[in-house]
Design a protein around this motif. Structure first.
Motif, short mmCIF file in Angstrom:
data_model
loop_
_atom_site.label_atom_id
_atom_site.label_comp_id
_atom_site.label_asym_id
_atom_site.label_seq_id
_atom_site.Cartn_x
_atom_site.Cartn_y
_atom_site.Cartn_z
N MET A 1 0.84 -1.20 0.00
CA MET A 1 0.00 0.00 0.00
C MET A 1 0.87 1.25 0.00
SD MET A 1 -2.91 -1.19 2.76
CE MET A 1 -3.96 0.22 2.46
N THR A 2 0.37 2.31 -0.58
CA THR A 2 1.13 3.53 -0.73
C THR A 2 1.21 4.31 0.58
OG1 THR A 2 0.41 3.69 -3.03
CG2 THR A 2 1.32 5.67 -2.04
N LEU A 3 2.41 4.76 0.89
CA LEU A 3 2.62 5.55 2.10
C LEU A 3 2.01 6.94 1.94
CD1 LEU A 3 4.10 5.83 4.89
CD2 LEU A 3 6.01 6.80 3.59
N VAL A 4 1.30 7.38 2.98
CA VAL A 4 0.75 8.73 3.03
C VAL A 4 1.52 9.54 4.07
CG1 VAL A 4 -1.29 10.14 3.48
CG2 VAL A 4 -1.55 7.90 2.39
N SER A 5 2.00 10.71 3.67
CA SER A 5 2.66 11.61 4.59
C SER A 5 1.65 12.64 5.07
CB SER A 5 3.83 12.32 3.91
OG SER A 5 4.82 11.40 3.50
N VAL A 6 1.52 12.78 6.37
CA VAL A 6 0.59 13.75 6.97
C VAL A 6 1.40 14.88 7.59
CG1 VAL A 6 -1.30 14.12 8.59
CG2 VAL A 6 -1.06 11.90 7.44
N ILE A 7 1.14 16.10 7.18
CA ILE A 7 1.85 17.28 7.65
C ILE A 7 1.06 17.95 8.76
CG2 ILE A 7 2.57 19.61 7.01
CD1 ILE A 7 3.39 18.50 4.30
N GLN A 27 -6.32 6.07 11.93
CA GLN A 27 -7.05 6.05 10.67
C GLN A 27 -7.26 4.65 10.10
OE1 GLN A 27 -8.65 8.50 8.56
NE2 GLN A 27 -8.66 9.36 10.62
N GLY A 28 -6.64 3.65 10.67
CA GLY A 28 -6.85 2.31 10.16
C GLY A 28 -5.55 1.72 9.62
N PRO A 29 -5.66 0.80 8.67
CA PRO A 29 -4.46 0.09 8.21
C PRO A 29 -3.60 0.89 7.24
CG PRO A 29 -6.37 -0.65 6.97
CD PRO A 29 -6.88 0.30 8.02
N GLU A 30 -3.99 2.12 6.92
CA GLU A 30 -3.21 2.90 5.96
C GLU A 30 -1.79 3.14 6.47
OE1 GLU A 30 -4.61 3.62 2.99
OE2 GLU A 30 -6.25 2.47 3.84
N PRO A 31 -0.77 2.81 5.70
CA PRO A 31 0.60 3.14 6.13
C PRO A 31 0.81 4.65 6.03
CG PRO A 31 0.62 2.21 3.92
CD PRO A 31 -0.80 2.10 4.42
N LEU A 32 1.25 5.24 7.12
CA LEU A 32 1.42 6.69 7.10
C LEU A 32 2.60 7.10 7.95
CD1 LEU A 32 0.36 8.03 10.01
CD2 LEU A 32 -1.86 7.46 9.06
N GLU A 33 3.09 8.31 7.66
CA GLU A 33 4.05 8.97 8.52
C GLU A 33 3.44 10.32 8.89
OE1 GLU A 33 7.72 9.62 6.45
OE2 GLU A 33 6.83 10.98 4.98
N LEU A 34 3.57 10.69 10.14
CA LEU A 34 3.05 11.96 10.62
C LEU A 34 4.23 12.88 10.88
CD1 LEU A 34 0.83 13.82 11.65
CD2 LEU A 34 0.93 12.64 13.84
N ILE A 35 4.34 13.93 10.09
CA ILE A 35 5.46 14.85 10.19
C ILE A 35 5.01 16.08 10.96
CG2 ILE A 35 7.14 16.22 8.92
CD1 ILE A 35 6.75 14.25 6.59
N ARG A 76 9.73 19.19 3.08
CA ARG A 76 11.08 18.72 2.78
C ARG A 76 11.40 17.38 3.46
NH1 ARG A 76 11.94 24.44 3.12
NH2 ARG A 76 12.49 24.36 5.34
N LEU A 77 10.54 16.95 4.38
CA LEU A 77 10.78 15.71 5.12
C LEU A 77 9.91 14.55 4.65
CD1 LEU A 77 10.99 17.18 8.75
CD2 LEU A 77 12.90 16.54 7.26
N ILE A 78 8.97 14.79 3.77
CA ILE A 78 8.00 13.73 3.44
C ILE A 78 8.63 12.63 2.60
CG2 ILE A 78 6.04 15.31 3.59
CD1 ILE A 78 5.87 15.38 0.62
N SER A 79 8.10 11.41 2.80
CA SER A 79 8.54 10.23 2.04
C SER A 79 7.42 9.64 1.20
CB SER A 79 9.05 9.15 3.00
OG SER A 79 10.09 9.64 3.82
N GLY A 80 6.18 9.99 1.50
CA GLY A 80 5.04 9.36 0.85
C GLY A 80 4.76 9.87 -0.55
N GLU A 81 3.97 9.09 -1.28
CA GLU A 81 3.53 9.48 -2.62
C GLU A 81 2.29 10.37 -2.55
OE1 GLU A 81 3.16 6.31 -5.46
OE2 GLU A 81 4.72 5.14 -4.47
#
Length: 234
Positions: A1-7, A27-35, A76-81
């Motif tokens: 699954m596609t990574l989501v970056s949350v700012i 939010q559930g099984p969504e892969p995410l990073e919280l910046i 500048r820190l995000i990794s997600g698509e």
């Protein structure tokens, strides 16, 4: 699954930051990073963030330069698509991220998915928060954006104190970015005594960004309404 970056930019938000973070991380099984970029908080905000100990959270701190500068630092820190946005005093609805991710999957022609919101406030002397009826949310907090769009539109205007999201969305529209709206509520926008935006239509920055947009549109010979979004609804 596609990574989501949350700012998530923060500044002296100890009263609401826990609810804002929890509504993203659950939010559930969504892969995410919280910046989270801290714009020089002097309250307990950094300690609250540190208390999570979550590998999903990236935390950075800068001297106080304003929310737009914190947003640019986060980009500048995000990794997600894909990229989503949260305010430190707002609350995402459960399932918001999976819903919007599925819409982007189903509509590859769309660059930005944008939904609706409710405003919440607490009357003086009361404990419970009240909510308005849902309304279209012309704000980044309601959006899920393809990472490539951020590269196309460019950075947030750091000369603007609070309407930089409208300015960015105007520029996106002028660039031909494809918007897809949906009727579901993405978040609660919290009104309280420390909001910096106030009533958006009464904010003097609105006149500035409208003037700039009109000048850009005229220079390009663009027709149509100033900030109309794609009327198609998922």
């Amino acid at each position: 699954m596609t990574l989501v970056s949350v700012i998530l930019p923060v500044y002296n938000t100890e009263a609401f930051i826990t609810e804002a973070i929890d509504s993203v991380l659950t939010q559930g099984p969504e892969p995410l990073e919280l910046i989270i970029v801290d714009d020089g908080s002097t309250d307990a905000t950094p300690d609250i963030v540190a208390g999570y100990g979550s590998t999903a959270i990236k935390y950075a701190r800068q001297e106080n330069r304003g929310a737009a500068a914190a947003m640019n630092a986060a980009v500048r820190l995000i990794s997600g698509e894909w990229v989503a946005f949260q305010n430190a005093d707002d609350v995402w609805l459960p399932g918001r991220l999976p819903l919007q991710r599925a819409l982007l999957d189903a509509h590859p022609e769309a660059d930005i998915i944008i939904g609706h919101m409710k405003r919440m406030w607490r009357p003086a002397g009361e404990v419970e928060w009240k909510c308005t009826e849902k309304e279209f949310a012309m704000s980044l907090q309601s959006c899920l954006v393809r990472r490539t769009v951020l590269d196309r539109i460019g950075s947030f205007d750091e000369t603007l104190r609070c309407c930089f999201d409208w300015d960015w969305l105007f520029r996106a529209r002028e660039t031909g970015v494809s918007f897809l709206t949906h009727p579901e509520i993405t978040h609660y926008y919290r009104r309280h005594e420390t909001n910096i935006s106030g009533e958006a239509t009464a904010n003097p920055e609105v006149a500035i960004i409208i003037k700039r947009s009109l000048e850009r549109r005229r220079a390009k010979g663009m027709q149509g309404s100033l900030a109309s979004l794609n009327p198609n609804t998922a």
